[in-house]
Design a protein around this motif. Structure first.
Motif, PDB file in Angstrom:
ATOM      1  N   UNK A   1       0.816  -1.303   0.029  1.00 23.52           N
ATOM      2  CA  UNK A   1       0.015  -0.013   0.176  1.00 23.52           C
ATOM      3  C   UNK A   1       0.924   1.292  -0.024  1.00 23.52           C
ATOM      4  N   UNK A   2       1.906   1.175   0.528  1.00 22.81           N
ATOM      5  CA  UNK A   2       2.878   2.285   0.531  1.00 22.81           C
ATOM      6  C   UNK A   2       3.367   2.561  -0.932  1.00 22.81           C
ATOM      7  N   UNK A   3       3.616   1.698  -1.637  1.00 21.12           N
ATOM      8  CA  UNK A   3       4.046   2.032  -3.029  1.00 21.12           C
ATOM      9  C   UNK A   3       2.891   2.336  -3.918  1.00 21.12           C
ATOM     10  N   UNK A   4       1.551   1.918  -3.368  1.00 23.07           N
ATOM     11  CA  UNK A   4       0.579   2.471  -4.332  1.00 23.07           C
ATOM     12  C   UNK A   4       0.033   3.721  -3.823  1.00 23.07           C
ATOM     13  N   UNK A   5       0.868   4.386  -2.721  1.00 24.52           N
ATOM     14  CA  UNK A   5       0.392   5.515  -1.938  1.00 24.52           C
ATOM     15  C   UNK A   5      -0.890   5.587  -1.333  1.00 24.52           C
ATOM     16  N   UNK A   6      -1.309   4.464  -0.842  1.00 27.32           N
ATOM     17  CA  UNK A   6      -2.515   4.655  -0.253  1.00 27.32           C
ATOM     18  C   UNK A   6      -2.681   5.094   1.220  1.00 27.32           C
ATOM     19  N   UNK A   7      -3.647   5.630   1.620  1.00 23.76           N
ATOM     20  CA  UNK A   7      -3.478   6.767   2.932  1.00 23.76           C
ATOM     21  C   UNK A   7      -3.569   5.522   4.161  1.00 23.76           C
ATOM     22  N   UNK A   8      -2.864   6.086   5.203  1.00 24.99           N
ATOM     23  CA  UNK A   8      -2.423   5.398   6.310  1.00 24.99           C
ATOM     24  C   UNK A   8      -3.978   4.830   6.836  1.00 24.99           C
ATOM     25  N   UNK A   9      -5.024   5.592   6.867  1.00 24.75           N
ATOM     26  CA  UNK A   9      -6.125   5.075   7.376  1.00 24.75           C
ATOM     27  C   UNK A   9      -6.608   3.907   6.974  1.00 24.75           C
TER      28      UNK A   9
END
Length: 439
Positions: A77-85
Motif C-alpha cells: 500500500x505504501x508503494x501504491x500511495x494508499x492513505x494510512x487510514x
C-alpha cells in the motif's frame, strides 16, 4: 473432542457482532485517521518505504529496528500511495480472521457457548485493542500465531490433508518469527528442547516431537533469508536487530529507582519523552545524569558498534549488581502481567486497561495449575506443547523488555489450555438446598 453445533457456514454469522465491535473500536479512535506515523509506526513505515526502494536497511550504517514480516505487507500500500487510514483498517480483518481461528480451536475442547464467549472476550481484550488501530505488528502477529496453533493441532491429529496443515503451520510460524523477532529465539529454544527430549524416547514419541522438530526446522527455513540478508549486511550470524543491546542495558540498570524498563539514547541525550507519555513522564534529568556519560561516548558510533558496547555494559552490570538485576527482573515480570512499574513515569489510569483484565488471567491461571497437574495425562498433548511454547516466549521476555502488550501472544494459548482445565477437568456446580443441609 467435543461435538459442535457451530458449523463452518455459521462461523462468520456468530462472529459478525465481534467484527462490528472491532470495527467500532478502531473507527472510534481519532488516531486511526492520523495522516502521520505514530510512535513505533515510524519503524515499520521506514522499513516498508525502504523495501519499495529495493533495500531493507542502510548498508553503510544499518539500523535494523524490526523484523520484515509486517513491513513487507505495508510496502504494497505504501508503494501504491494508499492513505494510512486504510492500512490501519486492515487490522480489523487480521483480528477477525484470528477470532475465527480461535473459535475453531476452542470448539474442539469445550462446548460451543463457552467457546464463543471466550472468543469474544479475547477479541475485545483491552490490551489488544489498545494497539489495534495503529500500524503495529500486533494484529498480524495474532493472526499468524493463532493460525499456526490451529494448523498445528489439525496436523497433530492427522485431520484431512494433514500434510497441508503441516506446511501451513511451519510457514505461519516462520512468518511469525519474521514479524516478531523474539519468536525466532523461541523456535531455537523449542528446537533445542525437542532434541534434548531424544534422551526420553517414550516422551519424544508420545508428543510427536519428531514432527514438531521438522515444523520448527521448516520455520527456520522461512526465516533464513532474513538471517542471510543480515549476515551479508553486518557480518554477524543470526543478528536480527541492532537494538538488543539497549534492551539489555536498560534491563540491567544498576541505579536505584530505575526498574529495568526500556529507554534509548534519544531519551537520555535529547530529553525526548516516550510518544504519548509526555504528561506522565517525570525526573528525566535523573535519567540523563545516570546515563549521559555512556551515551555521549558512543553517540558518534555506528548502530552495530553501539549495540555491541551496550550489550557488554549490560553483562558487566549484571555481574556487578546481581541483586539489583534480580529486582529489575521482578519488576519486569510485573510489567508483563500488570504494566507496572515504570521508571520516570507518574501513575495514570492507562495501567488499569492492563491490570484489570490481566488480574483475571493470572488468578485463573494460578488456580488452574493444581487441577492441570493432578490430571496432566488427560490434557491433550498438543495443548501441552503449545503451552510449553508460550512459557518459552514468556521466559524470553522476562530476560528482555517487559510491558503489558508482550503478554498478548500467550493469552489465546492460555485460553485454550485453561478452557480445557476448567470445562473438562473441573466440575463446579451450585448445590440444591436439600443437598446443602442444615448448618
Amino acid at each position: 473432542m467435543y461435538k459442535t453445533q457451530i458449523r463452518p457456514k455459521r462461523l462468520f454469522k456468530v462472529l459478525l457482532p465481534l467484527f462490528l465491535l472491532l470495527s467500532l473500536a478502531i473507527l472510534s479512535r481519532p488516531s486511526t485517521y492520523s495522516t502521520r506515523t505514530i510512535a513505533d509506526e515510524n519503524h515499520f513505515y521506514t522499513h516498508a518505504k525502504n523495501i519499495t526502494q529495493g533495500f531493507y536497511a542502510d548498508a553503510t550504517n544499518p539500523n535494523i529496528l524490526d523484523g520484515p514480516g509486517y513491513p513487507i505487507l505495508l510496502s504494497v500500500p505504501i508503494a501504491l500511495d494508499i492513505p494510512f487510514f486504510y492500512m490501519r483498517l486492515v487490522n480489523i480483518l487480521f483480528l477477525s480472521l484470528a477470532a475465527v481461528y480461535l473459535l475453531l480451536i476452542l470448539r474442539r475442547y469445550v462446548p460451543d457457548r463457552p467457546a464463543l464467549v471466550l472468543t469474544y472476550l479475547f477479541g475485545l481484550y483491552p490490551p489488544l485493542l489498545r494497539w489495534a488501530n495503529l500500524m503495529y505488528a500486533e494484529s498480524l502477529m495474532m493472526l499468524l500465531l493463532i493460525g499456526f496453533c490451529y494448523h498445528f493441532i489439525a496436523w497433530y491429529h492427522k485431520e484431512g490433508k494433514y500434510k497441508r496443515h503441516f506446511v501451513i503451520a511451519l510457514f505461519l510460524l516462520g512468518y511469525l518469527a519474521l514479524t516478531k523477532i523474539i519468536f525466532a529465539y523461541v523456535i531455537l529454544a523449542a528446537l533445542s528442547l525437542c532434541l534434548t527430549t531424544l534422551f526420553w524416547k517414550r516422551t519424544y514419541k508420545a508428543y510427536r516431537l519428531k514432527g514438531l522438530t521438522f515444523i520448527l526446522l521448516g520455520a527456520m527455513a522461512v526465516l533464513s533469508p532474513y538471517v542471510i540478508h543480515n549476515y551479508q549486511l553486518t557480518g554477524k550470524f543470526f543478528y536480527l536487530g541492532t537494538h538488543g543491546g539497549i534492551t539489555l542495558y536498560s534491563r540491567a540498570t544498576p541505579f536505584e529507582n530505575e526498574w529495568g524498563n526500556w529507554f534509548s539514547g534519544r531519551h537520555v541525550l535529547n530529553g525526548d519523552t516516550p510518544t504519548g507519555r509526555g504528561e506522565v513522564v517525570a525526573n528525566m534529568d535523573v535519567l540523563k545524569k545516570n546515563h549521559e556519560a555512556l551515551f555521549s561516548s558512543i553517540d558518534s558510533l555506528t548502530w552495530i558498534e553501539k549495540d555491541s558496547i551496550l550489550k557488554a555494559k549490560a553483562i558487566e552490570n549484571m555481574k556487578k549488581h546481581p541483586k539489583k538485576y534480580l529486582k529489575n527482573t521482578i519488576a519486569n515480570v510485573s510489567r508483563i502481567f500488570f504494566h507496572f512499574p515504570f521508571s520516570y513515569r507518574l501513575q495514570n489510569l492507562d495501567t488499569l486497561g492492563y491490570l484489570i483484565p490481566n488480574i483475571f488471567i493470572v488468578v485463573l491461571a494460578l488456580l488452574g495449575i493444581y487441577p492441570a497437574v493432578t490430571r496432566f495425562r488427560t490434557i491433550p498433548k498438543e495443548l501441552v506443547v503449545l503451552m510449553a511454547i508460550s512459557l518459552i516466549y514468556l521466559g524470553g521476555h522476562t530476560l528482555l523488555d517487559g510491558r503489558g502488550r508482550y503478554l498478548i501472544p500467550v493469552v489465546p494459548i492460555w485460553l485454550c489450555f485453561y478452557a480445557f482445565v476448567y470445562f473438562r477437568i473441573l466440575s463446579i456446580k451450585i448445590n440444591k438446598p436439600k443437598e446443602i443441609g442444615s448448618p
